[in-house]
Design an enzyme around this catalytic site. Sequence first.
Site, PDB file in Angstrom:
ATOM      1  N   TYR A 252       0.836  -1.197   0.000  1.00  4.94           N
ATOM      2  CA  TYR A 252       0.000   0.000   0.000  1.00  4.94           C
ATOM      3  C   TYR A 252       0.871   1.247   0.000  1.00  4.94           C
ATOM      4  CZ  TYR A 252      -4.552   2.249   0.552  1.00  4.94           C
ATOM      5  OH  TYR A 252      -5.709   2.971   0.331  1.00  4.94           O
ATOM      6  N   GLY A 253       1.906   1.212  -0.844  1.00  8.39           N
ATOM      7  CA  GLY A 253       2.753   2.382  -1.029  1.00  8.39           C
ATOM      8  C   GLY A 253       2.224   3.245  -2.150  1.00  8.39           C
ATOM      9  N   SER A 254       3.126   3.866  -2.882  1.00  7.71           N
ATOM     10  CA  SER A 254       2.742   4.796  -3.938  1.00  7.71           C
ATOM     11  C   SER A 254       1.809   4.154  -4.960  1.00  7.71           C
ATOM     12  CB  SER A 254       3.999   5.329  -4.640  1.00  7.71           C
ATOM     13  OG  SER A 254       3.657   6.126  -5.757  1.00  7.71           O
TER      14      SER A 254
ATOM     15  N   ASP B 196      10.094  -3.680  -5.384  1.00  8.81           N
ATOM     16  CA  ASP B 196      10.572  -4.736  -6.281  1.00  8.81           C
ATOM     17  C   ASP B 196      11.489  -5.725  -5.589  1.00  8.81           C
ATOM     18  OD1 ASP B 196       9.351  -3.896  -8.779  1.00  8.81           O
ATOM     19  OD2 ASP B 196      10.740  -2.217  -8.770  1.00  8.81           O
ATOM     20  N   GLU B 197      12.395  -5.219  -4.760  1.00  8.52           N
ATOM     21  CA  GLU B 197      13.408  -6.085  -4.170  1.00  8.52           C
ATOM     22  C   GLU B 197      12.821  -7.070  -3.155  1.00  8.52           C
ATOM     23  OE1 GLU B 197      13.562  -2.149  -1.822  1.00  8.52           O
ATOM     24  OE2 GLU B 197      13.195  -2.830  -3.884  1.00  8.52           O
TER      25      GLU B 197
ATOM     26  N   HIS C   8       5.578  -3.443 -12.817  1.00  8.21           N
ATOM     27  CA  HIS C   8       6.943  -3.259 -13.318  1.00  8.21           C
ATOM     28  C   HIS C   8       7.473  -4.642 -13.673  1.00  8.21           C
ATOM     29  CE1 HIS C   8      10.832  -1.617 -13.982  1.00  8.21           C
ATOM     30  NE2 HIS C   8      11.338  -1.779 -12.779  1.00  8.21           N
TER      31      HIS C   8
ATOM     32  N   ASP D 169      12.722   1.299 -18.483  1.00  5.11           N
ATOM     33  CA  ASP D 169      12.428   2.032 -17.259  1.00  5.11           C
ATOM     34  C   ASP D 169      13.678   2.189 -16.397  1.00  5.11           C
ATOM     35  OD1 ASP D 169      10.194   3.229 -15.662  1.00  5.11           O
ATOM     36  OD2 ASP D 169      10.871   1.776 -14.195  1.00  5.11           O
TER      37      ASP D 169
ATOM     38  N   GLU E 171      15.434  30.071 -11.536  1.00  2.00           N
ATOM     39  CA  GLU E 171      15.930  29.774 -12.881  1.00  2.00           C
ATOM     40  C   GLU E 171      16.101  28.279 -13.118  1.00  2.00           C
ATOM     41  OE1 GLU E 171      16.264  31.658 -15.416  1.00  2.00           O
ATOM     42  OE2 GLU E 171      15.867  33.577 -14.442  1.00  2.00           O
TER      43      GLU E 171
END
Length: 304
Positions: free
Chosen positions: A24-26, A82-83, A107, A190, A226
Amino acid sequence: MRILTDADADPALLTDKRVAVVGYGSQGRAHALNLRDSGADVVVGLRPGAQSGDRARADGFRPTPVADAAAGADIVALLAPDETHGAIYRDELASVLEPGATLLFAHGLAIHYRLIEPRPDLDVVMAAPKGPGRAVRSEYEARRGLPALIAVAQDTSGHARATALSYACALGAGRAAVLETSFAEECEADLFNEQAVLWGAVPELITAGYDTLVHAGFSPEIAYLECVTEVKLLADLLYAKGIAGMREAISNTAEFGALLGGRRMVGEDARAEMRRVLAEVKEGAPVRALLADAAAGYPRLRAS
């Protein structure tokens, strides 16, 4: 390459299915919320002590242990870091997934680099939104969507592609564009982009420009405006108009400055380094480094 949209998908493939979102992360939060709002029966699976449990409960879910969430699910979306995928699949998923269930990823890393060897009776697919989870959710709420990539690594049922497409459209991607690819192509492109362009090179270039101005006596506020603030304007123009359209939309002075400076900053040496980065990605070096850092408690990530 054909662009797929909602018109190409069958939403009924999800509305009568149970989807277990693991993590339940991003991405996990965005997937769970969007899928629920699209009519799917969503359950959230979390490992013991997961800090995201409170947020999931605040969003109206009742998090359960990963194995319990996956047992009986039609689709299991593995959206933890992923890991961690290899251990989660081995220890908590492999023995409880229903025959014919779909194992889904956002992914290609775990499958392409063989962190997981899925059971042969599973469908294995990918639905990868091209953006962070916060944008996946906000675009959906705005009745838009981010483009997404879909892929099939294993099609036991004969319906894996249709499932992946319907899932991507339930995230909102069918409102924008869904493209077909492979796990290998998505993953390698990616990982290359993360190192050589978007998250690696661009922030370093911005920081170098800011430092150059400040060290030369310019005020930090002006240097920030800038070199940092205007990046959003560039990104918005690129997204809306492409590179050629962006150049047409800026002043002659800015366009001429780009002509003078662009190839000086990104010359043949930088392009040669990009080719080396891509070769390392194809060979798997970044993944091995990530796994080693994770096993040691993330010293490199924590020091960054």
